[in-house]
Design an enzyme around this catalytic site. Structure first.
Site, mmCIF file in Angstrom:
data_model
loop_
_atom_site.group_PDB
_atom_site.id
_atom_site.type_symbol
_atom_site.label_atom_id
_atom_site.label_comp_id
_atom_site.label_asym_id
_atom_site.label_seq_id
_atom_site.Cartn_x
_atom_site.Cartn_y
_atom_site.Cartn_z
ATOM 1 N N THR A 43 1.098 -1.015 -0.077
ATOM 2 C CA THR A 43 -0.094 -0.050 -0.179
ATOM 3 C C THR A 43 0.847 1.203 -0.034
ATOM 4 O O THR A 43 1.705 1.590 0.881
ATOM 5 C CB THR A 43 -1.047 -0.038 1.138
ATOM 6 N N LYS A 83 -7.043 1.932 -3.243
ATOM 7 C CA LYS A 83 -6.872 1.273 -1.963
ATOM 8 C C LYS A 83 -6.866 2.422 -0.947
ATOM 9 O O LYS A 83 -7.180 2.221 0.385
ATOM 10 C CB LYS A 83 -5.355 0.645 -2.105
ATOM 11 N N LYS A 98 0.545 5.164 8.380
ATOM 12 C CA LYS A 98 1.160 5.527 7.260
ATOM 13 C C LYS A 98 0.175 5.640 6.126
ATOM 14 O O LYS A 98 0.270 6.685 5.287
ATOM 15 C CB LYS A 98 1.976 4.485 6.863
HETATM 16 P P1 NAP Z 1 4.735 -6.146 8.232
HETATM 17 O O1 NAP Z 1 4.121 -7.766 8.717
HETATM 18 O O2 NAP Z 1 4.958 -4.985 8.893
HETATM 19 O O3 NAP Z 1 5.447 -6.397 6.911
HETATM 20 C C1 NAP Z 1 6.150 -5.464 6.324
HETATM 21 C C2 NAP Z 1 7.499 -6.003 5.443
HETATM 22 O O4 NAP Z 1 8.033 -4.912 4.693
HETATM 23 C C3 NAP Z 1 8.451 -6.947 5.897
HETATM 24 O O5 NAP Z 1 8.806 -7.969 4.960
HETATM 25 C C4 NAP Z 1 9.538 -5.929 6.113
HETATM 26 O O6 NAP Z 1 11.027 -6.816 6.313
HETATM 27 C C5 NAP Z 1 9.651 -5.195 4.945
HETATM 28 N N1 NAP Z 1 10.170 -4.023 5.119
HETATM 29 C C6 NAP Z 1 9.836 -2.557 5.924
HETATM 30 N N2 NAP Z 1 10.756 -1.774 5.896
HETATM 31 C C7 NAP Z 1 11.887 -2.440 5.007
HETATM 32 C C8 NAP Z 1 12.947 -1.684 4.481
HETATM 33 N N3 NAP Z 1 13.227 -0.546 4.692
HETATM 34 N N4 NAP Z 1 13.598 -2.325 3.580
HETATM 35 C C9 NAP Z 1 13.294 -3.725 3.110
HETATM 36 N N5 NAP Z 1 12.122 -4.160 3.437
HETATM 37 C C10 NAP Z 1 11.539 -3.595 4.555
HETATM 38 O O7 NAP Z 1 3.427 -5.432 7.155
HETATM 39 P P2 NAP Z 1 2.239 -6.291 6.260
HETATM 40 O O8 NAP Z 1 1.061 -6.352 7.277
HETATM 41 O O9 NAP Z 1 2.607 -7.464 5.755
HETATM 42 O O10 NAP Z 1 1.758 -5.050 5.187
HETATM 43 C C11 NAP Z 1 2.522 -5.134 3.933
HETATM 44 C C12 NAP Z 1 2.024 -4.015 3.124
HETATM 45 O O11 NAP Z 1 0.449 -4.522 2.836
HETATM 46 C C13 NAP Z 1 1.757 -2.589 3.802
HETATM 47 O O12 NAP Z 1 1.878 -1.852 2.834
HETATM 48 C C14 NAP Z 1 0.418 -2.724 4.265
HETATM 49 O O13 NAP Z 1 -0.135 -1.181 4.488
HETATM 50 C C15 NAP Z 1 -0.282 -3.584 3.289
HETATM 51 N N6 NAP Z 1 -1.592 -4.100 3.886
HETATM 52 C C16 NAP Z 1 -1.606 -4.831 5.119
HETATM 53 C C17 NAP Z 1 -2.808 -5.512 5.548
HETATM 54 C C18 NAP Z 1 -2.673 -6.280 6.759
HETATM 55 O O14 NAP Z 1 -3.828 -6.396 7.335
HETATM 56 N N7 NAP Z 1 -1.785 -6.567 7.456
HETATM 57 C C19 NAP Z 1 -3.987 -5.588 4.521
HETATM 58 C C20 NAP Z 1 -3.747 -4.740 3.399
HETATM 59 C C21 NAP Z 1 -2.566 -4.216 2.983
HETATM 60 P P3 NAP Z 1 11.162 -7.095 7.646
HETATM 61 O O15 NAP Z 1 10.785 -8.560 8.037
HETATM 62 O O16 NAP Z 1 12.817 -7.248 7.798
HETATM 63 O O17 NAP Z 1 11.148 -6.111 8.933
#
Ligand code: NAP
Length: 290
Positions: A94, A169, A237
């Site tokens: 996102t 989104k 964010k």
């Molecule tokens: P998350 O569990 O916090 O995972 C974030 C990912 O991004 C991890 O793989 C993390 O790596 C990586 N990352 C963060 N900063 C980084 C950097 N500077 N360089 C390289 N990798 C980096 O988040 P998530 O819930 O899976 O969400 C991922 C995306 O989907 C986001 O944009 C979120 O807004 C969107 N989203 C989430 C949901 C939900 O319900 N969770 C639903 C719809 C959309 P590390 O493992 O090393 O930290």
């Protein structure tokens, strides 16, 4: 071979569904340990985004925010260094539409095709392969990856050109953030006026004013266990990105900006890693335990 970069809450489950459907995967995550269960299930580990790209025809990314995506794509060992002409990058993160268009341009410089395909749905739909993909890009590219998207989701909703997936989104998450915060305030008021929390929650959920997703947040609000499906810091964010998109398009969104700051304050109070429904803890009428 399919590449998958970003194995957090969402990415790990999406990648696992691709594996379960028989796709060969090469994976990378900044924190390597998060890849181990997928490697045990047959995915190949690559030690950088560049090396994922070198082995893949299509690469999916699912990262936190624009800074993370930019570092992953354009950094020293970045994705675009390893992708050759004609390959396809599908970013499911996102991010905001301007950023998406910037990444599409960077990709196009090397003849790389690009699609934005953020998702609606959280941890459980990701696990069950029931996400909804909101897709921007060339229709023929969408058709090419449709079977992969369908391995991870139940619907693929084509929105138009590059940037339109991330645009819709943000529209959805604006409603989500505001609705959750409004519910949290209503519960707090009910408690302050002398009702039991559960009674207020049930009254609201049985009425016409609450959104369907709030039923799924009931247990978290009542138990106070806000373990994250969707981390609150990502909602903050998203609201920041909403505000930026509004600015770029000459729009004023007063309620959105107040809501954005509520999530920012909740994060500052240590709730960033909690589920975004923890905004109900932040607004709670109950005194905070020391
Ligand atoms: P998350 O569990 O916090 O995972 C974030 C990912 O991004 C991890 O793989 C993390 O790596 C990586 N990352 C963060 N900063 C980084 C950097 N500077 N360089 C390289 N990798 C980096 O988040 P998530 O819930 O899976 O969400 C991922 C995306 O989907 C986001 O944009 C979120 O807004 C969107 N989203 C989430 C949901 C939900 O319900 N969770 C639903 C719809 C959309 P590390 O493992 O090393 O930290």
């Amino acid at each position: 071979m399919i590449g998958f970069i970003g194995l957090g809450i969402m990415g790990s489950r999406m990648a696992e569904n691709l594996l379960n459907k028989g796709y060969e995967l090469v994976i990378y995550n900044r924190t390597k340990e998060k890849a181990s269960s997928l490697v045990e299930k047959g995915a190949t580990w690559a030690n950088s985004p560049t090396n994922v790209a070198r082995q893949s025809d299509v690469v999916f990314s699912m990262l936190s925010n624009p800074v993370a995506v930019e570092e992953m794509a354009l950094g020293e060992n970045g994705l675009l260094r390893g992708m050759s002409e004609g390959k396809l990058w599908v970013d499911c993160s996102t991010v905001d539409p301007s950023f998406t268009r910037k990444m599409a341009k960077e990709a196009a410089l090397g003849g790389i095709r690009f699609m934005d395909a953020p998702v609606a749905g959280s941890k459980l739909p990701a696990e069950k392969g029931e996400l909804v993909f909101l897709v921007g890009g060339e229709k023929c590219d969408v058709d090419e990856v449709r079977p992969m998207l369908e391995a991870m989701g139940k619907e693929v909703l084509y929105q138009g050109e590059q940037g339109k997936g991330t645009s819709i989104k943000l529209v959805i998450n604006l409603m989500l953030a505001q609705t959750m915060a409004a519910f949290a305030e209503a519960v707090a008021l009910g408690e302050a006026l002398g009702f039991e929390q559960e009674a207020v929650v049930n009254t609201l959920l049985n009425g016409a004013t609450t959104a369907p997703f709030l039923k799924g947040k009931k247990d978290k609000v009542l138990s106070g266990d806000f373990s994250a499906d969707f981390p609150l810091e990502h909602m903050q964010k998203d609201m920041q990105l909403v505000s930026q998109a509004a600015y770029e398009n000459g729009l004023s969104l007063p309620i959105a900006n107040v809501t954005k700051e509520m999530y920012a304050m909740a994060k500052k109070h240590g709730l960033g890693q909690a589920d975004f429904s923890a905004i109900a803890q932040f607004t709670s009428a109950k005194p905070t335990e020391k």
